[in-house]
Motif scaffolding. Sequence first.
Motif, PDB file in Angstrom:
ATOM      1  N   LYS A   1       0.831  -1.206   0.000  1.00 42.76           N
ATOM      2  CA  LYS A   1       0.000   0.000   0.000  1.00 42.76           C
ATOM      3  C   LYS A   1       0.867   1.260   0.000  1.00 42.76           C
ATOM      4  N   ALA A   2       1.992   1.208   0.697  1.00 41.89           N
ATOM      5  CA  ALA A   2       2.897   2.355   0.686  1.00 41.89           C
ATOM      6  C   ALA A   2       3.438   2.591  -0.726  1.00 41.89           C
ATOM      7  N   LYS A   3       3.723   1.512  -1.435  1.00 45.91           N
ATOM      8  CA  LYS A   3       4.198   1.639  -2.820  1.00 45.91           C
ATOM      9  C   LYS A   3       3.112   2.233  -3.701  1.00 45.91           C
ATOM     10  N   HIS A   4       1.876   1.793  -3.519  1.00 39.46           N
ATOM     11  CA  HIS A   4       0.763   2.348  -4.304  1.00 39.46           C
ATOM     12  C   HIS A   4       0.604   3.842  -4.048  1.00 39.46           C
ATOM     13  N   ARG A   5       0.686   4.244  -2.783  1.00 37.31           N
ATOM     14  CA  ARG A   5       0.587   5.671  -2.472  1.00 37.31           C
ATOM     15  C   ARG A   5       1.684   6.457  -3.189  1.00 37.31           C
ATOM     16  N   ALA A   6       2.892   5.914  -3.171  1.00 37.23           N
ATOM     17  CA  ALA A   6       4.014   6.609  -3.796  1.00 37.23           C
ATOM     18  C   ALA A   6       3.833   6.718  -5.311  1.00 37.23           C
ATOM     19  N   VAL A   7       3.317   5.658  -5.929  1.00 43.63           N
ATOM     20  CA  VAL A   7       3.104   5.682  -7.383  1.00 43.63           C
ATOM     21  C   VAL A   7       2.125   6.786  -7.766  1.00 43.63           C
ATOM     22  N   TRP A   8       1.000   6.863  -7.042  1.00 43.40           N
ATOM     23  CA  TRP A   8      -0.020   7.845  -7.413  1.00 43.40           C
ATOM     24  C   TRP A   8       0.346   9.260  -6.999  1.00 43.40           C
ATOM     25  N   ALA A   9       1.333   9.409  -6.138  1.00 42.59           N
ATOM     26  CA  ALA A   9       1.816  10.744  -5.792  1.00 42.59           C
ATOM     27  C   ALA A   9       2.798  11.279  -6.832  1.00 42.59           C
ATOM     28  N   LEU A  10       3.288  10.391  -7.709  1.00 44.54           N
ATOM     29  CA  LEU A  10       4.203  10.830  -8.768  1.00 44.54           C
ATOM     30  C   LEU A  10       3.453  11.666  -9.801  1.00 44.54           C
ATOM     31  N   GLY A  11       4.202  12.490 -10.502  1.00 47.29           N
ATOM     32  CA  GLY A  11       3.622  13.237 -11.607  1.00 47.29           C
ATOM     33  C   GLY A  11       2.594  14.252 -11.147  1.00 47.29           C
ATOM     34  N   ASP A  12       1.519  14.364 -11.916  1.00 45.70           N
ATOM     35  CA  ASP A  12       0.470  15.333 -11.607  1.00 45.70           C
ATOM     36  C   ASP A  12      -0.851  14.761 -12.106  1.00 45.70           C
ATOM     37  N   TYR A  13      -1.470  13.882 -11.286  1.00 43.70           N
ATOM     38  CA  TYR A  13      -2.702  13.251 -11.738  1.00 43.70           C
ATOM     39  C   TYR A  13      -3.808  14.278 -11.969  1.00 43.70           C
ATOM     40  N   ALA A  14      -3.748  15.404 -11.273  1.00 38.93           N
ATOM     41  CA  ALA A  14      -4.756  16.441 -11.479  1.00 38.93           C
ATOM     42  C   ALA A  14      -4.779  16.904 -12.928  1.00 38.93           C
TER      43      ALA A  14
ATOM     44  N   ALA B   1       4.882   7.177 -14.987  1.00 38.81           N
ATOM     45  CA  ALA B   1       6.069   7.791 -14.386  1.00 38.81           C
ATOM     46  C   ALA B   1       6.870   6.763 -13.603  1.00 38.81           C
ATOM     47  N   ALA B   2       6.181   5.863 -12.887  1.00 42.15           N
ATOM     48  CA  ALA B   2       6.871   4.825 -12.119  1.00 42.15           C
ATOM     49  C   ALA B   2       7.620   3.865 -13.035  1.00 42.15           C
ATOM     50  N   ALA B   3       7.023   3.522 -14.171  1.00 42.27           N
ATOM     51  CA  ALA B   3       7.706   2.633 -15.119  1.00 42.27           C
ATOM     52  C   ALA B   3       8.996   3.265 -15.602  1.00 42.27           C
ATOM     53  N   TYR B   4       8.955   4.548 -15.917  1.00 43.17           N
ATOM     54  CA  TYR B   4      10.165   5.233 -16.385  1.00 43.17           C
ATOM     55  C   TYR B   4      11.213   5.314 -15.271  1.00 43.17           C
ATOM     56  N   ARG B   5      10.782   5.579 -14.059  1.00 46.80           N
ATOM     57  CA  ARG B   5      11.742   5.648 -12.954  1.00 46.80           C
ATOM     58  C   ARG B   5      12.432   4.308 -12.732  1.00 46.80           C
ATOM     59  N   SER B   6      11.681   3.224 -12.899  1.00 47.63           N
ATOM     60  CA  SER B   6      12.278   1.905 -12.660  1.00 47.63           C
ATOM     61  C   SER B   6      13.359   1.573 -13.677  1.00 47.63           C
ATOM     62  N   LEU B   7      13.376   2.294 -14.806  1.00 46.68           N
ATOM     63  CA  LEU B   7      14.360   2.034 -15.874  1.00 46.68           C
ATOM     64  C   LEU B   7      15.403   3.141 -15.983  1.00 46.68           C
ATOM     65  N   ALA B   8      15.504   3.968 -14.958  1.00 48.56           N
ATOM     66  CA  ALA B   8      16.320   5.175 -15.052  1.00 48.56           C
ATOM     67  C   ALA B   8      17.767   4.903 -15.456  1.00 48.56           C
ATOM     68  N   GLU B   9      18.284   3.739 -15.104  1.00 47.22           N
ATOM     69  CA  GLU B   9      19.690   3.432 -15.406  1.00 47.22           C
ATOM     70  C   GLU B   9      19.853   2.532 -16.618  1.00 47.22           C
ATOM     71  N   ASP B  10      18.773   2.244 -17.306  1.00 38.45           N
ATOM     72  CA  ASP B  10      18.836   1.314 -18.438  1.00 38.45           C
ATOM     73  C   ASP B  10      18.345   2.035 -19.688  1.00 38.45           C
ATOM     74  N   MET B  11      19.288   2.678 -20.392  1.00 41.01           N
ATOM     75  CA  MET B  11      18.915   3.521 -21.513  1.00 41.01           C
ATOM     76  C   MET B  11      18.294   2.728 -22.661  1.00 41.01           C
ATOM     77  N   ALA B  12      18.740   1.511 -22.853  1.00 44.99           N
ATOM     78  CA  ALA B  12      18.202   0.704 -23.954  1.00 44.99           C
ATOM     79  C   ALA B  12      16.737   0.360 -23.698  1.00 44.99           C
ATOM     80  N   ARG B  13      16.418  -0.027 -22.475  1.00 49.96           N
ATOM     81  CA  ARG B  13      15.029  -0.358 -22.165  1.00 49.96           C
ATOM     82  C   ARG B  13      14.153   0.896 -22.097  1.00 49.96           C
TER      83      ARG B  13
END
Length: 277
Positions: free
Chosen positions: A17-30, A232-244
Amino acid sequence: MDITTTNPQAEADRALKAKHRAVWALGDYAAVAREVIPELGRLLVAAAQIKPGDRVLDVAAGTGNAAIQAARTGASVVASDLTPELLEIARRDAAADGINLEFDEADAEALPYADDSFDVVLSCVGVMFAPHHDQAAHELTRVLRPSGRLALINWTPEGFVGELFATMRPFMPAPPAGVQPPPLWGDEAHVRDLLNDTVTDLAMERRQLEVDRFATGEEFRDFFRDFYGPTAAAYRSLAEDMARLAALDAAIVALAERHLNDGVMNWEYLLITAHAV
């Protein structure tokens, strides 16, 4: 000697649940709610037939797309969400418009309300993201009074947003065991199984939301990368992998381009209405 014991499942659930909160706090859902899907809140409130004096709960209310519209009818509305950052935006928007409603930080799978508390329960592309569908469905109907009205809008697996999640899935960490894909809430058979004998008059209709916000696939990708929490979370998870990262870029652009027709996209959703038993 005091011995403190821990429940591994409870600890895992809190972490999830903490991870879910963090995901939806990313970016600007508004920005997504205001610029891309504002019509959905109005459609859901109309489908729920909300009237003055109704006691209404919006579950996973986000930034208030449906809750604020419901409050405009004269109903008494509670907007609940797991992510306090989203509720704070909803609170500011409501105050700016002179609209009164309540805001509660709450887990859709463990709502802090008594049985039979509400005349109407809503969720606009919100409760579908609760990880355990059976628990969320149970809570939706538990807090609804007998003959009370349930109204949901969920993205379908086959529609554009369902395809977006399928496109992102290979680029994201695997979810924990037991976590169900959000777009399943847009599958009629799955919804029937979830609600089962807790509702009557169950009606489901697939509809299309016309989206004319994006002129190109690249424009869609950049907007959702910057503003939509799961992307946004998907992109963050790949921050160090330029090919992916490049592969994800290309996959999202290709998906958006397939759905763009003269600057218009059609996003399929499932409108669900029912009465509580």
